[in-house]
Each structure stands twice: as C-alpha cells, then as structure tokens.
Design a protein around this motif. Structure first.
Motif, PDB file in Angstrom:
ATOM      1  N   VAL A 314       0.845  -1.204   0.000  1.00  0.00           N
ATOM      2  CA  VAL A 314       0.000   0.000   0.000  1.00  0.00           C
ATOM      3  C   VAL A 314       0.882   1.257   0.000  1.00  0.00           C
ATOM      4  O   VAL A 314       0.626   2.216  -0.730  1.00  0.00           O
ATOM      5  N   ALA A 315       1.962   1.221   0.788  1.00  0.00           N
ATOM      6  CA  ALA A 315       2.862   2.383   0.852  1.00  0.00           C
ATOM      7  C   ALA A 315       3.490   2.654  -0.510  1.00  0.00           C
ATOM      8  O   ALA A 315       3.566   3.793  -0.970  1.00  0.00           O
ATOM      9  N   GLU A 316       3.919   1.565  -1.159  1.00  0.00           N
ATOM     10  CA  GLU A 316       4.591   1.715  -2.450  1.00  0.00           C
ATOM     11  C   GLU A 316       3.623   2.254  -3.514  1.00  0.00           C
ATOM     12  O   GLU A 316       3.951   3.144  -4.284  1.00  0.00           O
ATOM     13  N   ARG A 317       2.405   1.701  -3.530  1.00  0.00           N
ATOM     14  CA  ARG A 317       1.443   2.119  -4.554  1.00  0.00           C
ATOM     15  C   ARG A 317       0.879   3.514  -4.299  1.00  0.00           C
ATOM     16  O   ARG A 317       0.603   4.254  -5.224  1.00  0.00           O
ATOM     17  N   LEU A 318       0.665   3.850  -3.047  1.00  0.00           N
ATOM     18  CA  LEU A 318       0.058   5.155  -2.757  1.00  0.00           C
ATOM     19  C   LEU A 318       1.101   6.238  -2.534  1.00  0.00           C
ATOM     20  O   LEU A 318       0.773   7.411  -2.490  1.00  0.00           O
ATOM     21  N   LYS A 319       2.338   5.827  -2.355  1.00  0.00           N
ATOM     22  CA  LYS A 319       3.440   6.765  -2.074  1.00  0.00           C
ATOM     23  C   LYS A 319       3.142   7.590  -0.821  1.00  0.00           C
ATOM     24  O   LYS A 319       3.299   8.817  -0.802  1.00  0.00           O
ATOM     25  N   ILE A 320       2.653   6.906   0.198  1.00  0.00           N
ATOM     26  CA  ILE A 320       2.336   7.548   1.477  1.00  0.00           C
ATOM     27  C   ILE A 320       2.836   6.599   2.567  1.00  0.00           C
ATOM     28  O   ILE A 320       2.709   5.382   2.416  1.00  0.00           O
ATOM     29  N   PRO A 321       3.383   7.144   3.674  1.00  0.00           N
ATOM     30  CA  PRO A 321       3.811   6.239   4.750  1.00  0.00           C
ATOM     31  C   PRO A 321       2.622   5.450   5.328  1.00  0.00           C
ATOM     32  O   PRO A 321       1.554   6.018   5.542  1.00  0.00           O
ATOM     33  N   VAL A 322       2.856   4.156   5.542  1.00  0.00           N
ATOM     34  CA  VAL A 322       1.789   3.278   6.042  1.00  0.00           C
ATOM     35  C   VAL A 322       2.242   2.613   7.333  1.00  0.00           C
ATOM     36  O   VAL A 322       3.386   2.167   7.432  1.00  0.00           O
ATOM     37  N   GLU A 323       1.391   2.572   8.327  1.00  0.00           N
ATOM     38  CA  GLU A 323       1.679   1.755   9.508  1.00  0.00           C
ATOM     39  C   GLU A 323       0.426   0.992   9.918  1.00  0.00           C
ATOM     40  O   GLU A 323      -0.673   1.316   9.479  1.00  0.00           O
ATOM     41  N   MET A 324       0.603  -0.043  10.735  1.00  0.00           N
ATOM     42  CA  MET A 324      -0.559  -0.797  11.190  1.00  0.00           C
ATOM     43  C   MET A 324      -1.244  -0.010  12.304  1.00  0.00           C
ATOM     44  O   MET A 324      -0.573   0.569  13.154  1.00  0.00           O
ATOM     45  N   HIS A 325      -2.565   0.023  12.275  1.00  0.00           N
ATOM     46  CA  HIS A 325      -3.343   0.670  13.336  1.00  0.00           C
ATOM     47  C   HIS A 325      -3.356  -0.292  14.530  1.00  0.00           C
ATOM     48  O   HIS A 325      -3.971  -1.352  14.467  1.00  0.00           O
ATOM     49  N   ASN A 326      -2.646   0.093  15.579  1.00  0.00           N
ATOM     50  CA  ASN A 326      -2.592  -0.757  16.764  1.00  0.00           C
ATOM     51  C   ASN A 326      -3.631  -0.284  17.776  1.00  0.00           C
ATOM     52  O   ASN A 326      -3.473   0.784  18.372  1.00  0.00           O
TER      53      ASN A 326
END
Ligand code: ATP
Ligand code: MG
Length: 364
Positions: A314-326
């Motif tokens: 998702v990060a690569e395709r959207l070019k936005i930092p992604v983290e898991m919602h904990n």
C-alpha cells in the motif's frame, strides 16, 4: 460511566473487546475473535447463517468471560448510507427538527423505514453564506431490528449502534496523538469490504466502503488452484503474500512456476491492484475538493491487512507512509503479565480496531 462490550459482527468473523475506565485511562479486560464459518456467510441460507452467528457469539461470550449483557455493535457496507451534506447554518436543536425532511432526498428508500442519525462536522462559508457540514447516517429499520433480535436470542442487549468508519475513528482517537494539521486515512481491509475513512482536524470528513476484501482474494485463489473456498482460505493464510519488487528476494532467487507464493501473488494481484486504485481515487477526490489537505499517513487494519507485506504494498502504490493501526497503542492491558494473553492480543490486534472503537464509547 459504564462501557458496553464492543461487538463487531463482520461478514467473515466476529470480534469482541471489553474494557474499563479508571482515572481517565482505558484498561483492556478481554478480547475474543472467531470466524463465523469457513464459507463466506453471504453464500449460506439466511437461517443457517443466523444459527452460525448465534453459535459463534455464544462461544465467544464464554471464551472471553463476558458477564455483562450490554453490547455496542456497528454496521457497514450496504447496510448503511452515509452522506456528507451542507445545509444552511442552524443549531443542533434546529437541525434535529428538520433532519428527516432534509434527509429525504439523500435516502433511496422511504424515510419512514429508516433510522437516522447525524453529526455536525463544522461550519463553512460557501458563496458568502454560513453553512454547516453534516454527516448524515441512515440505516434501514429492518436491519436494526434484525440485529437487536439476533443478539437478544443469545441473551445480549444492544445499547448502541454505530458504523464501522466511526468506530475506527474512535479507536484512532483512543490510541494516537493528533498531529496538528495532518490528515490521516484509516483503511480497514475486511472480508467483503474495505472501509476507508479520512480524518482531518478531529472529524471523519470522508468515508467509503469499497466492496473488495479477503473473500475476493480467496475466490481468486480458488479459481487458480481449482480448490474449494475453505481450502483456498487456508492456502491464503499459510502461503499468501505480496511480492514487493523493491525487496531483493525476487532478484536473488528465480522463482519456479510451481512456487506457491508466486502463484498466489500472481492470481490475487489483479484484485489487489483494483483495490489500491479505488483507494487512490478516493484520496484524489478528497484532496482535490476545495481546501482539503493531502493525506499524510495511512493506518491499516482488518484481517486482510494481515496478508504478508500488505503495508509495504500500500505504501509503495500510494506513495504515502503506512503503519498498522494498533488498537492497544494507548490502552493498558490488565493481564499484561500473562504471556498467552499478550500473544493473543498481538495475533488479533489488526482485527480489533472496530470493536475497540465501540468499546470506548460511554453508555449511561
Ligand atoms: N493471516 C491472514 N492472511 C490473509 N488474510 C487473512 C488472514 N487472516 C484473516 N484474513 C482474512 O481477513 C478477512 C476477515 O477479516 P475481518 O475480520 O477484518 O473481516 P470482517 O469484519 O469479517 O468482514 P467485513 O468487515 O468485510 O464485513 C477474511 O477474508 C480472511 O480471509
Ligand atoms: Mg469488518
């Protein structure tokens, strides 16, 4: 102030969480997660589906040691209509009086058959006129009654009905500090739907339920391997994943056509591609509408987000930092010295944000 049990009945699995509040802090008491059936429940006869949900609920109540009867549930997808509308400026009280009349044009079925709710998101000036931005939520009364009856049949009392996107927002607020001026996206990748919410200045200003999730991926695998649904589901969980081009695994090892992981990835990549295109489209729509800000961070959750490398993809395709919602980032865990419980919390954390978002709601 009491808290209800947060109960998330999804289209594949049921999740429960309950917590207590002490000196302004949430303390997790227990959780429970169980698949309703090996087959997607929408493919079952309604009666069979109800029995399976009832049985799963009963099992979870015992397993999670639930004593209270009061539950908060949420709805999503085709069960809910959520619309962001602008109305001439009025107070909350005034809006209460006219909301049914105003809502009529946005609801595709008779207004007498729906339960309505609304949230005032803020004030705006549009063409020199003061207006309010309102989130309108409508649910068909028969859907509400269906859940109330179903839960009653297993001894539970429904005290609150929310929608998934709002519950996700509440879990986010309970677990993360807001950064001034930042817009974040929460993407909950479930079985039937991927819920997307955009949070800006403390409000969910945009939400969409994209009808693509884990069931579609399992169906791709079933087609490719010529297997039944439940075998394909197992294959997905054991060997499924996304092969990230930027990782050198694929460069150092030439995969054979028989390599399961490669075969799975290639058969699900079309569906995954469609999903990110839908997400990108929603982001573009939001970012291009007047004065709206760019999305700075993405928080992922849901069972399908457990697919290996989903965050990187998702990060690569959207070019936005992604983290898991904990959902336990800001919540204390009562049984923190019990390694088995901590392991369970870790295993299920990506499935629990909706139920945590329900569990933090106060009830009278
Ligand atoms: N380890 C895993 N790898 C890949 N997919 C997984 C894994 N574990 C669960 N899933 C998938 O997650 C989905 C269930 O996730 P979740 O419980 O969030 O959905 P749901 O709430 O039941 O569905 P919905 O919100 O769409 O109604 C299923 O499609 C399942 O195949
Ligand atoms: Mg769900």
């Amino acid at each position: 102030m009491a808290h209800a049990i947060g109960l998330d009945i999804g289209s594949y699995s049921i999740k429960v969480s309950f917590l207590k509040e002490k000196a302004g802090k949430y303390i997790l008491q227990n959780i429970g997660v169980a698949d309703i059936s090996e087959e997607p429940i929408d493919t079952l006869e309604p009666e069979k589906k109800n029995v399976l949900i009832q049985e799963t609920l009963k099992r979870l109540i015992v397993e999670a040691g639930i004593k209270s009867k009061d539950v908060a549930i949420s709805l999503s997808g085709d069960q809910v209509i959520a619309r962001y509308i602008k109305l001439p400026y009025m107070t909350r009280e005034e809006l209460k009086g006219v909301i049914r009349y105003e809502a009529e044009q946005y609801i595709p079925f008779p207004i007498e058959q729906v339960v309505l709710d609304f949230h005032i998101l803020g004030e705006v000036t549009d063409d020199g006129q003061k207006k309010i931005e309102v989130l309108l939520v409508a649910v068909k009364e028969d859907i509400v009654n269906y859940y109330i009856k179903l839960l009653e049949s297993v001894g539970l009392n429904t005290v609150l009905i929310d929608i998934d996107t709002m519950a996700l927002h509440n879990s986010f607020d309970a677990n993360y500090e807001k950064k001034e001026g930042e817009t974040v996206a929460i993407i909950n990748m479930g079985a039937k739907f991927t819920n997307l919410s955009l949070i800006d200045e403390g409000f969910t200003r945009f939400s969409r339920d994209i009808p693509i999730g884990g069931i579609a991926l399992t169906n791709d695998i079933a087609r490719e391997f010529n297997l039944g649904f439940s075998e394909s589901e197992k294959l997905k969980r054991e060997h499924g994943g996304i092969i990230i081009e930027s990782e050198n695994v694929i460069l150092t090892r030439i995969p054979s056509k028989e390599d399961k992981k490669v075969r799975i990835y290639s058969c699900i990549s079309n569906t995954l591609g469609k999903l990110v295109v839908e997400i990108r489209r929603a982001f573009d729509f939001y970012e291009s509408s007047s004065k709206k800000r760019n999305i700075g961070r993405v928080f992922l959750c849901g069972g399908t987000a457990k697919l290996q490398n989903m965050d990187k993809f998702v990060a690569e395709r959207l070019k936005i930092p992604v983290e898991m919602h904990n959902p336990f980032n800001g919540i204390e865990i009562e049984k923190k010295d019990d390694p088995a419980f901590i392991e369970k919390v870790k295993q299920y954390s990506s499935l629990l944000p909706v139920s945590i978002g329900l569990a933090v709601r106060k009830i009278k």
